[in-house]
Design a protein around this motif. Structure first.
Motif, PDB file in Angstrom:
ATOM      1  N   ILE A   1      -6.600 -11.629  -0.069  1.00  0.00           N
ATOM      2  CA  ILE A   1      -6.965 -11.367   1.442  1.00  0.00           C
ATOM      3  C   ILE A   1      -7.657 -10.007   1.270  1.00  0.00           C
ATOM      4  O   ILE A   1      -7.034  -9.105   1.062  1.00  0.00           O
ATOM      5  CB  ILE A   1      -5.721 -11.159   2.186  1.00  0.00           C
ATOM      6  N   THR A   2      -9.043 -10.092   1.896  1.00  0.00           N
ATOM      7  CA  THR A   2      -9.676  -8.758   2.079  1.00  0.00           C
ATOM      8  C   THR A   2      -8.911  -7.763   2.815  1.00  0.00           C
ATOM      9  O   THR A   2      -8.545  -8.130   3.740  1.00  0.00           O
ATOM     10  CB  THR A   2     -11.092  -9.199   2.327  1.00  0.00           C
ATOM     11  N   GLY A   3      -8.801  -6.688   2.418  1.00  0.00           N
ATOM     12  CA  GLY A   3      -8.357  -5.617   3.252  1.00  0.00           C
ATOM     13  C   GLY A   3      -6.725  -5.574   3.024  1.00  0.00           C
ATOM     14  O   GLY A   3      -5.982  -4.770   3.697  1.00  0.00           O
TER      15      GLY A   3
ATOM     16  N   LYS B   1       1.013  -1.197  -0.140  1.00  0.00           N
ATOM     17  CA  LYS B   1       0.089  -0.115  -0.042  1.00  0.00           C
ATOM     18  C   LYS B   1       0.825   1.334   0.056  1.00  0.00           C
ATOM     19  O   LYS B   1       0.762   2.154  -0.846  1.00  0.00           O
ATOM     20  CB  LYS B   1      -1.135  -0.036   1.241  1.00  0.00           C
ATOM     21  N   ASP B   2       1.680   1.445   1.191  1.00  0.00           N
ATOM     22  CA  ASP B   2       2.491   2.384   0.947  1.00  0.00           C
ATOM     23  C   ASP B   2       3.921   2.155   1.631  1.00  0.00           C
ATOM     24  O   ASP B   2       4.694   3.175   1.712  1.00  0.00           O
ATOM     25  CB  ASP B   2       1.944   3.740   1.679  1.00  0.00           C
TER      26      ASP B   2
ATOM     27  N   TRP C   1      -1.149  -8.262   7.347  1.00  0.00           N
ATOM     28  CA  TRP C   1      -0.086  -9.299   8.050  1.00  0.00           C
ATOM     29  C   TRP C   1      -0.287 -10.609   7.685  1.00  0.00           C
ATOM     30  O   TRP C   1       0.978 -11.363   7.862  1.00  0.00           O
ATOM     31  CB  TRP C   1      -0.466  -9.058   9.577  1.00  0.00           C
ATOM     32  N   GLU C   2      -1.395 -11.063   7.156  1.00  0.00           N
ATOM     33  CA  GLU C   2      -1.423 -12.523   6.677  1.00  0.00           C
ATOM     34  C   GLU C   2      -0.276 -12.731   5.554  1.00  0.00           C
ATOM     35  O   GLU C   2       0.171 -14.216   5.657  1.00  0.00           O
ATOM     36  CB  GLU C   2      -2.596 -12.670   6.205  1.00  0.00           C
TER      37      GLU C   2
ATOM     38  N   LEU D   1      -3.373  -5.062  -1.887  1.00  0.00           N
ATOM     39  CA  LEU D   1      -2.144  -4.355  -2.480  1.00  0.00           C
ATOM     40  C   LEU D   1      -0.777  -5.270  -1.835  1.00  0.00           C
ATOM     41  O   LEU D   1       0.115  -5.247  -2.680  1.00  0.00           O
ATOM     42  CB  LEU D   1      -2.050  -2.885  -2.063  1.00  0.00           C
TER      43      LEU D   1
ATOM     44  N   SER E   1       0.920  -1.285   7.187  1.00  0.00           N
ATOM     45  CA  SER E   1      -0.111  -1.281   8.277  1.00  0.00           C
ATOM     46  C   SER E   1      -1.062  -2.432   8.005  1.00  0.00           C
ATOM     47  O   SER E   1      -1.908  -2.701   9.343  1.00  0.00           O
ATOM     48  CB  SER E   1      -0.703   0.159   8.330  1.00  0.00           C
ATOM     49  N   ARG E   2      -1.357  -2.940   6.956  1.00  0.00           N
ATOM     50  CA  ARG E   2      -2.512  -3.957   6.839  1.00  0.00           C
ATOM     51  C   ARG E   2      -1.868  -5.170   5.925  1.00  0.00           C
ATOM     52  O   ARG E   2      -0.668  -5.100   5.431  1.00  0.00           O
ATOM     53  CB  ARG E   2      -3.587  -3.570   6.157  1.00  0.00           C
TER      54      ARG E   2
END
Lengths: 425, 184
Positions: free
Chosen positions: B149-151, B91-92, B120-121, B154, B117-118
């Motif tokens: 993975i939803t969320g 994402k960033d 982790w899976e 990216l 930040s998102r």
């Protein structure tokens, strides 16, 4: 005959004797050859020296090249102190523009409207490898006006402003203003990530997305796919009078001088240990959802659960949420039990052969919403398409058919066509 | 009641910090590069090689990575197997992953450093094992699908891009036993 043979032998012997060099000649020859060998050895030594020199030069050139490349790569990665700061700071955003054509049973409620629903910019900064800052600022509906009666076009909102600390590889703590860990869309609502021009209504009326609060949260994630979050935050402040009495969505304090008389305690557990599957459930307890004792709207509990299953292009989303609110006033109004659920199957086709269009998705959604207001009690069917030219840009079209539960609200029943464009970067 | 809950939360925070063990300031590194390569080559890390992409390869890598590729790609190779350490933004923030290609197929992919930040899976085996034995098809896509993975779309995309880049680069390494023409 004998004389002839003898003469011939003598002649041959004399010829042989004349072809052999004498010692002096041999000496000169050897001396000459020695000088030639010495000259060759000298040339060989010089050549070997040049080869070694060339090898050293090649090695040095290689080192210089590697050093130069590393320098260039470091510059690209933020080699200077200024670019290092920039490298630790990221800027992004997302937004969506909608067109709605509503055809209601009560024609006075018909409307056609276009709106930049939201435009969000975020700035994040990494102080070091374990301490980070996240923020989001949103402008809703395009503009904000200063009017005497408080009516205006939209809102400027800070939706996130928090510090996150990595406690170790599996645990984090965050403090500040952050999104409540609840539902599907509340934390992931960039337009290219969901179907439908408008967000689903369950995560609007029952789960008041986007929902953020001030507070602190601990989180953990594990190799077996389980995760948990526990947060202590400011709570909702549901109105106790007026047309929005008891309405959950109107209770959002949006972190603005938010009353902290009665806090909210939120716990979430999740599982995503099977590829494509995500299961999650949240429980929240609020000691007084109106932030005021003795007003007939008191303790409240929220329970919500959702499942998402992906398999190739197929996806199924299902979510259920329910509030149980204590208090004589809310019970008398029938708003003590507010709930909703939806199910949404979809399929996304990759379409590289279409060139500009990377993929197309088709979906349908059914939702049942039971809020406190008559206009928030309805069932709705919806279907439509998403078109992604790239992962971060989406064009949407959908059709909605809403029927309210109460006859008194039947004039609000409508059929709608929606168009939208969304992006994130 | 309220104060007790806040004290409880602070206690949990303190206990988490205490159990963290490592001192603040360490990076979220799950495997160091050296540890990863030691494991891949069972202690005998080969001398690294370098690929300097020409314009054609740079073009292909740009399509796969969605950005300009670096000037060079270092790799470690032996017995038909290559290991690559790659970075890609989700994402960033960049995700650093190790990818091992064996005979043109993915043998292993693992997150070495995670900074997002998102998502982790993607760090864990239940996600990365989907990549096992996949290869690059004629459209330079992975031969099998990777469930989203939803969320964390990216982050998933970043992992897929790194896997595809490693498979392509393997074809240009000195461990590629097939000609480029029949590599796929």
């Amino acid at each position: 005959m004998k004389t002839t043979i003898t003469a011939l032998v003598l002649t041959l012997c004399m010829s042989a004797s004349a072809a052999e060099p004498d010692l002096q000649t041999l000496y000169e020859l050897i001396k000459q050859q020695g000088e030639q060998i010495a000259d060759l050895q000298r040339q060989l030594a010089e050549t070997q020296g040049e080869v070694a020199e060339t090898r050293d030069e090649v090695k040095e050139t290689g080192m210089q090249l590697a050093s130069t490349v590393e320098y260039i790569e470091e510059q690209g990665d933020g080699g200077s102190s200024a670019s290092s700061w920039a490298d630790r700071t990221s800027v992004g955003g997302y937004g969506e523009v909608h067109y709605n054509d509503i055809d209601a049973d009560d024609s006075s409620r018909d409307f056609k409207e276009t709106d930049i629903h939201r435009y969000v910019l975020f700035v994040n900064h990494e102080f070091n490898d374990r301490v980070r800052f996240f923020s989001e600022v949103e402008i809703e509906h395009g503009l904000v006006k200063d009017t005497s009666d408080g009516s205006n076009g939209g809102e400027v909102e800070i939706e996130q402003a928090y510090i996150e600390l990595d406690l170790n590889d599996n645990h984090q703590a965050k403090a500040g203003l952050f999104l409540t860990p609840v539902g599907i869309l509340n934390e992931t609502h960039e337009p290219p990530t969901f179907y439908g021009v408008e967000r689903n209504d369950v995560e609007n009326v029952i789960l008041p997305s986007t929902w953020w609060e001030n507070g602190a949260m601990l989180s953990g994630q594990y190799e077996n796919g389980f995760s948990w979050d526990f947060a202590v935050t400011s709570g909702l402040e549901v109105p106790t009078s007026g047309s929005s009495l008891g309405r959950i969505r109107s209770g959002r304090q949006k972190s603005s001088n938010a009353s902290a008389e009665d806090l909210a305690y939120t716990a979430r557990i999740g599982y995503s240990g099977i590829p494509g599957l995500q299961l999650s459930a949240t429980f929240q307890h609020q000691t007084d959802i109106s932030q005021m004792s003795g007003d007939g709207i008191d303790e409240a509990d929220l329970i919500t659960a959702h499942a998402i299953y992906n398999n190739g292009g197929f996806q199924l989303r299902a979510l259920w949420a329910e509030w149980d609110i204590d208090g004589t006033l809310i019970e008398a109004l029938g708003g003590d039990d507010q709930s909703g659920w939806y199910v949404e199957p979809s399929y996304r086709f990759n379409t590289p052969e279409l060139g500009l269009l990377q993929s197309i998705g088709i979906y349908t959604r059914f939702e049942d919403v039971e809020g406190i207001r008559s206009q928030d009690q309805f069932e709705q069917w919806e279907f439509g398409f998403n078109f992604w030219p790239t992962d971060n840009v989406v064009f949407k079209i959908d059709y909605r058919d809403r029927e309210h539960d109460l006859a008194s609200a039947s004039g609000r029943d409508f059929k709608a066509i929606d168009l939208g464009v969304g992006f994130q970067f | 009641m309220q104060m007790r809950m806040i004290i409880g939360l602070i206690s949990m925070l303190w206990m988490s910090c205490a159990s963290a063990g490592s001192a603040p300031g360490d990076e979220q590194v799950y495997h160091t590069q050296d540890d990863y390569l030691q494991g891949v080559f069972q202690g005998a890390i080969p001398h690294p090689g370098t690929i300097w992409p020409d314009s054609a390869l740079r073009g292909q890598l740009k399509d796969i990575l969605g950005r300009k590729p670096g000037l060079r790609f270092r790799y470690w190779g032996a017995d038909g197997k290559t290991a690559w350490i790659l970075d890609q933004i989700g994402k960033d923030r960049p995700i650093t992953a190790g990818v091992v290609i064996n005979q043109g197929k993915i043998e292993d992919i693992r997150v070495l450093v995670f900074r997002e930040s998102r998502g982790w899976e993607v760090k864990y085996d239940f996600f990365t094992r989907q990549f096992s034995e996949l290869w690059l098809d004629s459209r330079q896509e992975l031969s099998g699908s990777i469930d989203n993975i939803t969320g964390a779309t990216l982050s998933v995309n970043a992992m897929k891009r790194m896997a595809r880049a490693a498979l392509l680069l393997h074809e240009y390494s000195n461990q590629n036993t097939q000609t480029l023409a029949n590599a796929r």
